[in-house]
Design a protein around this motif. Structure first.
Motif, PDB file in Angstrom:
ATOM      1  N   GLU A  79      44.597  53.542  45.242  1.00 11.81           N
ATOM      2  CA  GLU A  79      44.773  53.392  43.799  1.00 11.81           C
ATOM      3  C   GLU A  79      44.463  51.929  43.457  1.00 11.81           C
ATOM      4  N   LEU A  80      43.376  51.714  42.753  1.00 12.04           N
ATOM      5  CA  LEU A  80      42.863  50.365  42.524  1.00 12.04           C
ATOM      6  C   LEU A  80      42.804  50.048  41.035  1.00 12.04           C
ATOM      7  N   THR A  81      42.827  48.758  40.728  1.00  8.61           N
ATOM      8  CA  THR A  81      42.757  48.330  39.336  1.00  8.61           C
ATOM      9  C   THR A  81      42.086  46.971  39.239  1.00  8.61           C
ATOM     10  N   THR A  82      41.802  46.555  38.026  1.00  7.54           N
ATOM     11  CA  THR A  82      41.124  45.296  37.778  1.00  7.54           C
ATOM     12  C   THR A  82      42.066  44.225  37.248  1.00  7.54           C
ATOM     13  N   GLU A  83      43.151  44.628  36.603  1.00 11.84           N
ATOM     14  CA  GLU A  83      44.060  43.630  36.040  1.00 11.84           C
ATOM     15  C   GLU A  83      45.506  43.996  36.344  1.00 11.84           C
ATOM     16  N   GLY A  84      46.415  43.062  36.061  1.00 12.93           N
ATOM     17  CA  GLY A  84      47.824  43.256  36.360  1.00 12.93           C
ATOM     18  C   GLY A  84      48.502  44.213  35.403  1.00 12.93           C
TER      19      GLY A  84
END
Length: 525
Positions: free
Chosen positions: A134-139
Motif C-alpha cells: 500500500e503506497l502513497t505520495t504524501e503524508g
C-alpha cells in the motif's frame, strides 16, 4: 550442471537475498511437474481531486470508434491496451473522504469490511514475500483522515501506507533487520550477489542471460536513482535539518515509486499493489511544474476561477496521466512467459469523484488496462445509465476467482469488461423549448458545461433549432442545484436573467427538475 531452477530461486550474498524475474530455466523446472502460467496480479493507481470534465470526458464516439480526450493524450499510445469506462458512479455531492473510501470499497458507507484490493490480495498472494503493498505520495491529511486511504482491512480499518521509495527498496531487496546506519554503509545490492549472478548466468540460455542482465541493470539503475536523490547537493546548508520521509522533487519521488512497483511485480515479491498519487483533498504544490497554488485550491475551479488557475489544474491532471503512461510503459517492457508483465496484471486507474469542484460522483475517471484474457481492451464503454462502482468491484473480484453475492450496495457484476453484451449509452429523445415571462426564463433541454477554458463557470442548455440558453450563476446556485450532476441529461430549468432577441442568459436559478427523475444523493454509488 543444473538445467532448471525453482521459481523462488534467490540471488544470495553477504546477508542479501534478491528475487528474480520469471526465467525459462524456471519454466523448465515447472514443466517437470506441472504446467505453470505466470501469476495474475492486481495494481491500482489513484488520482486525487477529480477532473475538469470537459477536458476528460470523451465527446461522442462508440465502443470501437472514439477519439481520446485532451487529458488522455499522454497515454494515447496505449489505446489498444486500455478499456475506458464511462458513466461510472451514481451519487450526488460527496466529500473527499467519502470519495476516497468509495474508490475500492464500493460505497462510503461500507466501513466494516475489506476493500476489494485486500480481498484480491488474500486470494492471489501465493507464497510471495509480501501479501500486498500500500503506497502513497504524501503524508496523512489529519483534518479528514479518510482522505489518505483507499485500502482497508477485513474490519474496515485503514491499511498503513508507505511513501519513501528508499524504505520500500530496503523492504523488498535488503535485510529488513538492518539498522539505518548499517544501510548507509552497505554497498550495492548487486555487488553483494554478483558471484551468485555470474554462476546463474553460466547455466542460463541466451534469452535468460538477456533477461537476467536486463533485470540486474534495472535494479542497479533504480538504486542509483535513489542514491542520487540522497546525494543531490542542497542550495543552502541543510546539515542541521532532519532528513524528510520523502524526496523534495515530487516527480523524482513518483518515478522512483513506479520503479519499485515494477520491480515488486516483476520479481513476484508481491501480486497486489495500490498507489495513491496524492490524498483526496491533496494540498501538494506542484512547484516543479511552475505552479504556486495547492492542488485542492485549484481543483475548485468554479469558485476559484481564473484562466491561470484552470490551466494549472490541467497541468497537474496531465502530469497524473503521464505517470499512468509511465507505469504502462514499464509493465509492457518486461517480458514474462509468452507475453508481458502488463498482460498478466489487471491495472485500475481512476479517481473517486468526477467534477472536481462540486465533488459529483458521476462520470468518474475509470480506466482498466492489461489483464490479457480477462479484459477486452482497445474499447470505450459508456453505459446507458450511471453505474455503481460496487458493480465494477464485483466484476474485478470475479476475475480473480472470488465469488461474492454482494459488495457494498451492489448485487450484480458490471457487464462488458470482457467484451460481453452491455447496454450502451444513447441520448433519450425529448421535447426542448424555451419560455419567457418578463425576466423569468424556463428552458427544457440537455445541460452541458462550456468547453471554452475562459468560460469554465458557464453551462449551456441546448434547445433544438435555437441558440443554447446560457447559464451563468453564482457558486451557491451551482452547488445547491448541483448543475454538474445533471450534465449530459435532460432538465427543465427555471430562473431569472436577461433576453436579447433569441438569446437568453439565466443568472439566478429558482428550480431544476430532471426530465428522467434523476435526483442527486438518492443512489447507491
Amino acid at each position: 550442471m543444473p538445467t532448471s531452477i525453482q521459481r523462488r530461486t534467490l540471488l544470495r550474498g553477504a546477508g542479501v537475498l534478491l528475487p528474480l524475474p520469471f526465467l525459462n530455466l524456471m519454466e523448465a523446472s515447472a514443466k517437470a511437474t506441472e504446467t505453470v502460467a505466470p501469476p495474475k496480479r492486481f495494481l491500482t493507481l489513484f488520482k486525487p481531486n477529480g477532473v475538469h470534465p470537459p477536458s476528460w470526458n470523451i465527446s461522442g464516439g462508440a465502443e470501437h470508434d472514439f477519439r481520446m480526450s485532451p487529458l488522455m493524450k499522454p497515454f494515447q499510445k496505449h489505446r489498444d491496451d486500455v478499456l475506458i469506462l464511462d458513466n461510472m458512479g451514481d451519487f450526488g455531492f460527496s466529500s473527499h473522504a467519502n470519495s476516497t473510501r468509495r474508490f475500492l470499497s464500493g460505497h462510503h458507507a461500507n466501513t466494516k469490511a475489506a476493500s476489494m484490493d485486500q480481498l484480491i490480495a488474500d486470494r492471489i498472494k501465493g507464497d510471495t514475500p509480501h501479501r500486498s503493498l500500500e503506497l502513497t505520495t504524501e503524508g496523512l491529511f489529519p483534518n479528514q483522515i479518510g482522505c489518505s486511504y483507499i485500502s482497508y482491512d477485513k474490519n474496515g480499518a485503514p491499511m498503513p501506507r508507505e511513501s519513501d521509495p528508499q524504505l520500500i527498496f530496503d523492504r523488498l531487496f535488503r535485510n529488513p533487520l538492518a539498522s539505518p546506519a548499517h544501510r548507509q554503509r552497505m554497498s550495492s545490492v548487486l555487488d553483494r550477489v554478483l558471484e551468485d549472478a555470474r554462476s546463474l548466468s553460466r547455466t542460463a540460455g541466451n534469452e535468460d542471460r538477456q533477461t537476467l542482465d536486463e533485470y540486474l541493470n534495472v535494479v542497479r539503475e533504480s538504486e542509483k536513482r535513489l542514491q542520487n536523490m540522497q546525494q543531490a547537493e542542497p542550495k543552502i546548508d541543510v546539515s542541521s535539518f532532519t532528513r524528510p520521509a520523502h524526496a523534495a522533487n515530487l516527480d523524482q519521488q513518483v518515478e522512483s515509486m513506479l520503479d519499485m512497483i515494477e520491480l515488486a511485480l516483476w520479481t513476484d515479491s508481491t501480486r497486489c499493489v495500490t498507489y495513491m498519487l496524492g490524498n483526496s483533498n491533496s494540498r501538494m504544490i506542484f512547484d516543479f511544474l511552475g505552479i504556486t497554488e495547492q492542488h485542492h485550491y485549484l481543483s475548485h475551479f468554479f469558485r476559484n476561477f481564473s484562466r491561470t488557475n484552470l490551466e494549472s489544474l490541467l497541468k497537474i491532471s496531465l502530469w497524473h496521466m503521464e505517470k499512468f503512461d509511465s507505469l504502462l510503459t514499464r509493465l509492457k517492457s518486461r517480458k514474462e512467459g509468452d507475453g508481458t508483465l502488463l498482460d498478466n496484471t489487471v491495472v485500475l486507474y481512476g479517481s473517486g469523484m468526477g467534477h472536481s469542484d462540486n465533488h459529483t460522483v458521476t462520470r468518474i475517471p475509470i480506466i482498466l488496462a492489461g489483464g490479457k484474457g480477462l479484459l477486452k481492451t482497445g474499447r470505450y464503454v459508456r453505459y446507458s445509465e450511471n453505474q455503481q462502482l460496487g458493480r465494477l468491484h464485483i466484476s474485478l473480484l470475479e476475475m480473480f476467482g472470488i465469488d461474492v453475492d454482494t459488495f457494498a450496495n451492489s448485487a450484480e457484476p458490471l457487464p462488458g469488461l470482457n467484451g460481453s453484451d452491455f447496454k450502451p449509452y444513447q441520448e433519450r429523445a425529448f421535447e426542448s423549448w424555451v419560455k419567457v415571462e418578463g425576466n423569468q426564463i424556463t428552458v427544457q433541454g440537455r445541460i452541458r458545461m462550456s468547453d471554452n477554458l475562459d468560460e469554465a463557470k458557464v453551462f449551456f442548455v441546448d434547445v433544438q433549432g435555437q441558440p443554447p440558453v446560457r447559464v451563468e450563476v453564482a457558486f451557491r446556485d451551482f452547488h445547491n442545484f448541483n448543475l454538474a450532476y445533471h450534465c449530459g441529461t435532460g432538465i427543465t430549468l427555471t430562473g431569472t436573467g436577461s433576453t436579447e432577441g433569441n438569446r437568453h442568459v439565466i443568472s439566478k436559478v429558482t428550480e431544476l427538475k430532471s426530465i428522467h427523475g434523476r435526483k442527486p444523493g438518492t443512489q447507491n454509488g
